[in-house]
Design a protein around this motif. Structure first.
Motif, PDB file in Angstrom:
ATOM      1  N   TRP A 207       0.852  -1.195   0.000  1.00 21.58           N
ATOM      2  CA  TRP A 207       0.000   0.000   0.000  1.00 21.58           C
ATOM      3  C   TRP A 207       0.887   1.243   0.000  1.00 21.58           C
ATOM      4  O   TRP A 207       1.880   1.307   0.716  1.00 21.58           O
ATOM      5  N   HIS A 208       0.504   2.213  -0.833  1.00 21.03           N
ATOM      6  CA  HIS A 208       1.301   3.419  -1.021  1.00 21.03           C
ATOM      7  C   HIS A 208       0.528   4.663  -0.578  1.00 21.03           C
ATOM      8  O   HIS A 208      -0.661   4.793  -0.873  1.00 21.03           O
ATOM      9  N   VAL A 209       1.234   5.537   0.102  1.00 18.39           N
ATOM     10  CA  VAL A 209       0.746   6.887   0.350  1.00 18.39           C
ATOM     11  C   VAL A 209       1.660   7.793  -0.468  1.00 18.39           C
ATOM     12  O   VAL A 209       2.869   7.814  -0.255  1.00 18.39           O
ATOM     13  N   VAL A 210       1.077   8.516  -1.417  1.00 17.63           N
ATOM     14  CA  VAL A 210       1.869   9.231  -2.415  1.00 17.63           C
ATOM     15  C   VAL A 210       1.714  10.736  -2.257  1.00 17.63           C
ATOM     16  O   VAL A 210       0.604  11.237  -2.028  1.00 17.63           O
ATOM     17  N   LYS A 211       2.822  11.441  -2.409  1.00 17.44           N
ATOM     18  CA  LYS A 211       2.809  12.901  -2.394  1.00 17.44           C
ATOM     19  C   LYS A 211       3.384  13.419  -3.701  1.00 17.44           C
ATOM     20  O   LYS A 211       4.435  12.953  -4.144  1.00 17.44           O
ATOM     21  N   LEU A 212       2.684  14.351  -4.330  1.00 19.58           N
ATOM     22  CA  LEU A 212       3.201  15.000  -5.529  1.00 19.58           C
ATOM     23  C   LEU A 212       4.054  16.187  -5.099  1.00 19.58           C
ATOM     24  O   LEU A 212       3.543  17.153  -4.531  1.00 19.58           O
ATOM     25  N   MET A 213       5.353  16.098  -5.352  1.00 20.61           N
ATOM     26  CA  MET A 213       6.262  17.153  -4.945  1.00 20.61           C
ATOM     27  C   MET A 213       6.215  18.349  -5.903  1.00 20.61           C
ATOM     28  O   MET A 213       6.207  19.504  -5.488  1.00 20.61           O
ATOM     29  N   ALA A 214       6.189  18.039  -7.207  1.00 20.52           N
ATOM     30  CA  ALA A 214       6.192  19.101  -8.221  1.00 20.52           C
ATOM     31  C   ALA A 214       5.848  18.482  -9.568  1.00 20.52           C
ATOM     32  O   ALA A 214       5.859  17.257  -9.731  1.00 20.52           O
ATOM     33  N   LYS A 215       5.521  19.324 -10.525  1.00 22.19           N
ATOM     34  CA  LYS A 215       5.337  18.856 -11.900  1.00 22.19           C
ATOM     35  C   LYS A 215       5.890  19.900 -12.853  1.00 22.19           C
ATOM     36  O   LYS A 215       6.035  21.082 -12.506  1.00 22.19           O
ATOM     37  N   ARG A 216       6.229  19.451 -14.066  1.00 20.57           N
ATOM     38  CA  ARG A 216       6.845  20.343 -15.040  1.00 20.57           C
ATOM     39  C   ARG A 216       6.617  19.780 -16.443  1.00 20.57           C
ATOM     40  O   ARG A 216       6.330  18.586 -16.599  1.00 20.57           O
ATOM     41  N   PRO A 217       6.739  20.625 -17.461  1.00 18.12           N
ATOM     42  CA  PRO A 217       6.685  20.107 -18.833  1.00 18.12           C
ATOM     43  C   PRO A 217       7.823  19.113 -19.037  1.00 18.12           C
ATOM     44  O   PRO A 217       8.916  19.277 -18.482  1.00 18.12           O
ATOM     45  N   TYR A 218       7.552  18.078 -19.806  1.00 21.37           N
ATOM     46  CA  TYR A 218       8.558  17.044 -20.024  1.00 21.37           C
ATOM     47  C   TYR A 218       9.809  17.619 -20.664  1.00 21.37           C
ATOM     48  O   TYR A 218       9.735  18.360 -21.637  1.00 21.37           O
ATOM     49  N   GLN A 219      10.947  17.289 -20.089  1.00 28.18           N
ATOM     50  CA  GLN A 219      12.235  17.725 -20.612  1.00 28.18           C
ATOM     51  C   GLN A 219      12.935  16.536 -21.246  1.00 28.18           C
ATOM     52  O   GLN A 219      13.287  15.571 -20.559  1.00 28.18           O
ATOM     53  N   VAL A 220      13.114  16.583 -22.542  1.00 29.62           N
ATOM     54  CA  VAL A 220      13.762  15.480 -23.253  1.00 29.62           C
ATOM     55  C   VAL A 220      15.219  15.396 -22.821  1.00 29.62           C
ATOM     56  O   VAL A 220      15.959  16.373 -22.945  1.00 29.62           O
ATOM     57  N   PRO A 221      15.663  14.260 -22.284  1.00 20.21           N
ATOM     58  CA  PRO A 221      17.070  14.147 -21.888  1.00 20.21           C
ATOM     59  C   PRO A 221      17.983  14.146 -23.110  1.00 20.21           C
ATOM     60  O   PRO A 221      17.574  13.753 -24.204  1.00 20.21           O
ATOM     61  N   GLY A 222      19.205  14.610 -22.916  1.00 18.61           N
ATOM     62  CA  GLY A 222      20.164  14.644 -24.009  1.00 18.61           C
ATOM     63  C   GLY A 222      20.600  13.247 -24.425  1.00 18.61           C
ATOM     64  O   GLY A 222      20.414  12.274 -23.695  1.00 18.61           O
ATOM     65  N   PHE A 223      21.191  13.158 -25.602  1.00 19.04           N
ATOM     66  CA  PHE A 223      21.630  11.858 -26.138  1.00 19.04           C
ATOM     67  C   PHE A 223      22.645  11.189 -25.226  1.00 19.04           C
ATOM     68  O   PHE A 223      22.525   9.997 -24.910  1.00 19.04           O
ATOM     69  N   GLU A 224      23.626  11.943 -24.755  1.00 21.35           N
ATOM     70  CA  GLU A 224      24.693  11.345 -23.957  1.00 21.35           C
ATOM     71  C   GLU A 224      24.170  10.768 -22.649  1.00 21.35           C
ATOM     72  O   GLU A 224      24.552   9.673 -22.244  1.00 21.35           O
ATOM     73  N   GLU A 225      23.276  11.487 -21.982  1.00 24.88           N
ATOM     74  CA  GLU A 225      22.769  11.001 -20.698  1.00 24.88           C
ATOM     75  C   GLU A 225      21.754   9.878 -20.877  1.00 24.88           C
ATOM     76  O   GLU A 225      21.381   9.202 -19.903  1.00 24.88           O
ATOM     77  N   SER A 226      21.326   9.636 -22.120  1.00 27.69           N
ATOM     78  CA  SER A 226      20.346   8.583 -22.379  1.00 27.69           C
ATOM     79  C   SER A 226      20.984   7.296 -22.880  1.00 27.69           C
ATOM     80  O   SER A 226      20.287   6.313 -23.139  1.00 27.69           O
ATOM     81  N   LYS A 227      22.302   7.279 -23.015  1.00 30.76           N
ATOM     82  CA  LYS A 227      22.962   6.164 -23.695  1.00 30.76           C
ATOM     83  C   LYS A 227      22.697   4.807 -23.059  1.00 30.76           C
ATOM     84  O   LYS A 227      22.519   3.804 -23.757  1.00 30.76           O
TER      85      LYS A 227
END
Length: 253
Positions: A207-227
Motif C-alpha cells: 500500500w502506497h501513500v503518495v505525495k506529488l512534490m512538483a510537476k513540469r513540462p517534459y524535458q527530453v534528456p540529451g543523447f549522452e545522458e540517455s545512452k
C-alpha cells in the motif's frame, strides 16, 4: 598449454583433483581465479587452496545426490533443462553482440525514434513523486493520519516506509505517467503540487501513500545522458529481430 599453480606449471588438461575417480579439470581453477581477481581479490596460494577444497566439496555433494537418484527426478531434469536453455540463450546473444556490437549510429537512431514518439504524444508532463510504502491498508491509513497531523512526509517515510526510497524521505524522482503503476499515475495526475493522495493506493501486495512534490513540462534528456537506456532498448530490439528471424525460418508443429 599449461597453467601455473603455486609456481608449478600444470597442463590445462590435468585434473585439479580426482574425487572417487571423477576428475575436476584444472581449467575450472583458472576461470575462478580470473573471476576473483577481476573482483579485486589477490591470486594467493590460500585462495587457490580454498577454491580447490570448494571444488572437491561440490563434487562430493553432486556424487551423493547422484547416489540417491536425485538427478533422475523429473523435477530435477526440468530444472536442469531450464538452466541449460538459459545458459545457451545467454551464449548466443553474447556471440551475436560480440560479432555485431551496437553502434553509435544505432543508438542515435533509437534516440531520434523515441524523441519523435514522445513529441507526437503532445503536451507531456513529468511528475516528481514521493511515496511511503507499507504492508497493509491499516498501516497506510495510520501513515496518512500522521502526515495530516502535521508530521513531515519525509520524516514519516524514513521512519515507516518499507521501500529503499525511505533513505531519501520517500523521494522517487521524476516520471511520465506511463512510467509508473496506473493505480498511482491515475491519482498523481490529479494532485496539486504538495498534495498527498486522499486514500491509500494498493499496488500488488503493498500500500502506497503518495505525495506529488512538483510537476513540469517534459524535458527530453540529451543523447549522452540517455545512452544506457538506449543501449538497453537497442539490445532488446536486436534480440526481438533475431527471434523473429529464427521463428520465420523454423518449422513449428
Amino acid at each position: 598449454m599449461s597453467l601455473c599453480f603455486a609456481g608449478t606449471a600444470i597442463s590445462a588438461d590435468a585434473p585439479l583433483a580426482v574425487v572417487n575417480g571423477v576428475s575436476i579439470p584444472a581449467r575450472l581453477m583458472a576461470r575462478n581465479i580470473e573471476a576473483n581477481v577481476a573482483q579485486g581479490q589477490k591470486d594467493t596460494p590460500e585462495l587457490r587452496a580454498a577454491l580447490r577444497q570448494e571444488f572437491i566439496a561440490r563434487e562430493l555433494m553432486v556424487q551423493e545426490a547422484q547416489k540417491r537418484g536425485l538427478d533422475k527426478l523429473p523435477a530435477t531434469q526440468d530444472a536442469l533443462q531450464g538452466l541449460r536453455q538459459n545458459l545457451l540463450i545467454d551464449l548466443v546473444l553474447n556471440d551475436e553482440f560480440t560479432k555485431n556490437s551496437v553502434t553509435e549510429a544505432e543508438l542515435k537512431a533509437e534516440y531520434e525514434r523515441q524523441v519523435k514518439a514522445l513529441m507526437s504524444a503532445g503536451d507531456l508532463q513529468q511528475f516528481q513523486i514521493s511515496s511511503i510504502v507499507v504492508a497493509s491498508d491499516a498501516d497506510a491509513r495510520s501513515v496518512m493520519t500522521a502526515v495530516r497531523s502535521g508530521q513531515a512526509f519525509d520524516v514519516v517515510a524514513k521512519a515507516r516506509s518499507m521501500d529503499p526510497s525511505k533513505d531519501k524521505g520517500g523521494e522517487l524522482g521524476w516520471f511520465l505517467p506511463d512510467q509508473i503503476a496506473p493505480a498511482i499515475s491515475n491519482v498523481v495526475v490529479n494532485l496539486a503540487p504538495g498534495a498527498v493522495s486522499a486514500a491509500p493506493i494498493q499496488v500488488g501486495p503493498y500500500w502506497h501513500v503518495v505525495k506529488l512534490m512538483a510537476k513540469r513540462p517534459y524535458q527530453v534528456p540529451g543523447f549522452e545522458e540517455s545512452k544506457n537506456q538506449l543501449q538497453t532498448a537497442v539490445v532488446q530490439n536486436r534480440r526481438m529481430a533475431l527471434l523473429k528471424k529464427l521463428s520465420d525460418a523454423a518449422v513449428v508443429k
